[in-house]
Design an enzyme around this catalytic site. Structure first.
Site, PDB file in Angstrom:
ATOM      1  N   ARG A   1      -8.883  16.779 -21.271  1.00  0.00           N
ATOM      2  CA  ARG A   1      -8.384  18.233 -20.330  1.00  0.00           C
ATOM      3  C   ARG A   1      -7.199  17.955 -19.388  1.00  0.00           C
ATOM      4  NH1 ARG A   1     -13.120  20.603 -16.590  1.00  0.00           N
ATOM      5  NH2 ARG A   1     -12.279  22.537 -15.998  1.00  0.00           N
TER       6      ARG A   1
ATOM      7  N   SER B   1      -4.028  27.274 -14.800  1.00  0.00           N
ATOM      8  CA  SER B   1      -4.228  26.747 -14.290  1.00  0.00           C
ATOM      9  C   SER B   1      -4.193  26.995 -12.187  1.00  0.00           C
ATOM     10  CB  SER B   1      -5.169  25.554 -14.161  1.00  0.00           C
ATOM     11  OG  SER B   1      -6.030  25.259 -13.150  1.00  0.00           O
TER      12      SER B   1
ATOM     13  N   SER C   1      -5.838  34.047 -12.146  1.00  0.00           N
ATOM     14  CA  SER C   1      -7.046  33.465 -11.682  1.00  0.00           C
ATOM     15  C   SER C   1      -6.534  33.569 -10.051  1.00  0.00           C
ATOM     16  CB  SER C   1      -7.856  32.085 -11.750  1.00  0.00           C
ATOM     17  OG  SER C   1      -8.378  32.330 -13.159  1.00  0.00           O
TER      18      SER C   1
ATOM     19  N   ASP D   1     -15.089  32.984 -15.323  1.00  0.00           N
ATOM     20  CA  ASP D   1     -15.939  32.673 -14.979  1.00  0.00           C
ATOM     21  C   ASP D   1     -17.052  32.971 -15.792  1.00  0.00           C
ATOM     22  OD1 ASP D   1     -15.184  29.545 -15.508  1.00  0.00           O
ATOM     23  OD2 ASP D   1     -15.604  29.690 -13.048  1.00  0.00           O
TER      24      ASP D   1
ATOM     25  N   ARG E   1     -14.589  27.269 -24.330  1.00  0.00           N
ATOM     26  CA  ARG E   1     -16.089  28.232 -24.187  1.00  0.00           C
ATOM     27  C   ARG E   1     -15.961  29.355 -25.164  1.00  0.00           C
ATOM     28  NH1 ARG E   1     -16.383  28.132 -17.490  1.00  0.00           N
ATOM     29  NH2 ARG E   1     -17.611  26.461 -17.847  1.00  0.00           N
TER      30      ARG E   1
END
Length: 409
Positions: free
Chosen positions: A100, A146, A174, A293, A324
């Site tokens: 990651r 991020s 986000s 999420d 995901r």
């Protein structure tokens, strides 16, 4: 773990949800800087335990910190450890954690004067960190990758002599998580200016003694919204939650109106209800840029209700515990539905009669396990590696068992 559903004799349930992992981890970094900050209601998640243990071991002059699968801990500690003068430590994690990316944050810390070295692949953990006193007070960073990189910088900025101004390049991903970080800082007396183009955090060396109670986790609550959506009717009381919550995933209350669920706030709890015979839309379209999420939960709810969905704003899902988007496509298609994915979107074409007894892989991802579990209300299925839920919600399986989802190991 094989799951099946037995209609419970009652339709009203009262459930206590674990404290927010996101909030808990932010306050742990602040408590490390301000020891007279007291915390109650901390998350019981693995991620929070790992971060708490890592900070606690710094007094013992440890040579190595292993944060396992805890991505938040990796990012927050990369910044925090870099700002501690005279510290020398290796920060590492699991095999997946070493895949990651961390390069944007490492480069930001280096530009500020930090000393960090890669021990493996360039741009990825593990890291060798040599802590230094940070003197610079300005940095530019991409805002579309991020929010945790920016949060990590915000949380340590009060310890800088001149504070820190973070210039944001590109559209913010986000954003609610950055607002949450700003609120955490302000709640302990740190001044923060939030703008679209930049964030300014002012220096603070001491705070007044203060106790913070951590709100329960809206991301965890989403799985109970999904359970209720897949039931014919019912009412759940979930605690402890705030109507003015800054958790981005509190938008689950708005999103699940599409599935016939109403949310009411009373005395620190949310009451979610669904009446029998609710009509569902044939298709939903949602931009989840601020709430990625929730993607797995919503996609599986749509699968169970035979609703087509088009979910966008999912570009961060590829660098989570697993990719995901690929994982969702693979596991949903086992039930007979069709899924199309791009680098930032997912389109589901559902199937009325789902395949039974499917084995769902979780890919070491807690949200894969919890998102698919409610589907047992519609079809028998198996969740592989179910203990992965401990990352964020250790007693998840006990909670959903109360709702009639039976577990056979």
């Amino acid at each position: 773990m094989k799951l099946s559903f037995r209609q419970p004799s009652i339709s009203k349930f009262n459930l206590q949800i674990t404290g927010s992992k996101s909030i808990s981890n932010r306050y742990l970094i602040l408590k490390a800087q301000f020891p007279n900050l007291e915390l109650s209601g901390l998350s019981e998640s693995d991620d929070t335990h790992v971060l708490y243990k890592a900070i606690s071991t710094l007094d013992q002059k440890c040579d190595e910190i292993d944060i396992h699968h805890a991505g938040t801990a990796m990012r927050f500690l990369t910044a925090y450890l870099s700002s501690l003068p005279n510290l020398e430590v290796v920060l590492k994690g699991s095999k997946r954690m070493h895949e990651r990316p961390i390069g944007i944050l490492v480069e930001a810390m280096r530009e500020l004067g930090g000393h960090l070295e890669y021990l493996g692949s360039e741009g990825f953990p593990p890291l060798k960190i040599y802590g230094k006193s940070i003197q610079k007070n300005k940095i530019s960073i991409p805002a579309n990758v991020s929010s945790q990189y920016i949060t990590a910088l915000m949380l340590i900025a009060p310890s800088f002599k001149n504070g820190l101004t973070i210039f944001l390049e590109s559209k913010i991903t986000s954003k609610p998580y950055l607002l949450m970080t700003a609120q955490a800082l302000r709640s302990v007396g740190v001044e923060v200016d939030m703008h679209e183009e930049y964030i300014r955090v002012y220096p603070k060396t001491k705070i007044e003694p203060k106790t913070i109670a951590v709100e329960s986790d809206w991301s965890s609550a989403s799985y109970f919204y999904s359970c209720l959506a897949l039931m014919d009717h019912g009412e759940f009381e979930l605690s402890t939650f705030q109507k003015d919550s800054l958790q981005g995933d509190s938008k689950v209350a708005e999103f699940y109106k599409l599935f016939g669920i109403e949310t009411q706030f009373k005395a620190g709890s949310i009451f979610i209800s669904k009446k029998a015979g609710v009509m569902h839309p044939k298709k939903i379209e949602l931009d989840l840029n601020d709430t990625p999420d929730l993607a797995q939960t919503i996609a599986v709810t749509c699968l169970g209700l035979d609703i087509a969905c088009d979910l966008t704003g999912l570009h961060t899902l590829k660098v989570k515990e697993t990719d995901r988007l690929v994982a969702l496509k693979t596991e949903i298609e086992k039930f007979g539905a069709e899924v199309e994915i791009t680098s930032e979107s997912l389109k589901l074409s559902p199937k009325a009669n789902l395949k039974e007894s499917v084995s769902v892989k979780t890919y070491q991802d807690h949200r894969m396990a919890m998102a698919f579990a409610p589907l047992a209300i519609k079809v028998d299925l198996e969740i592989l590696d179910p203990e992965v839920v401990s990352k964020s919600f250790p007693d998840f399986w006990e909670k959903i068992k109360v709702l009639g989802i039976q577990q056979n190991h």
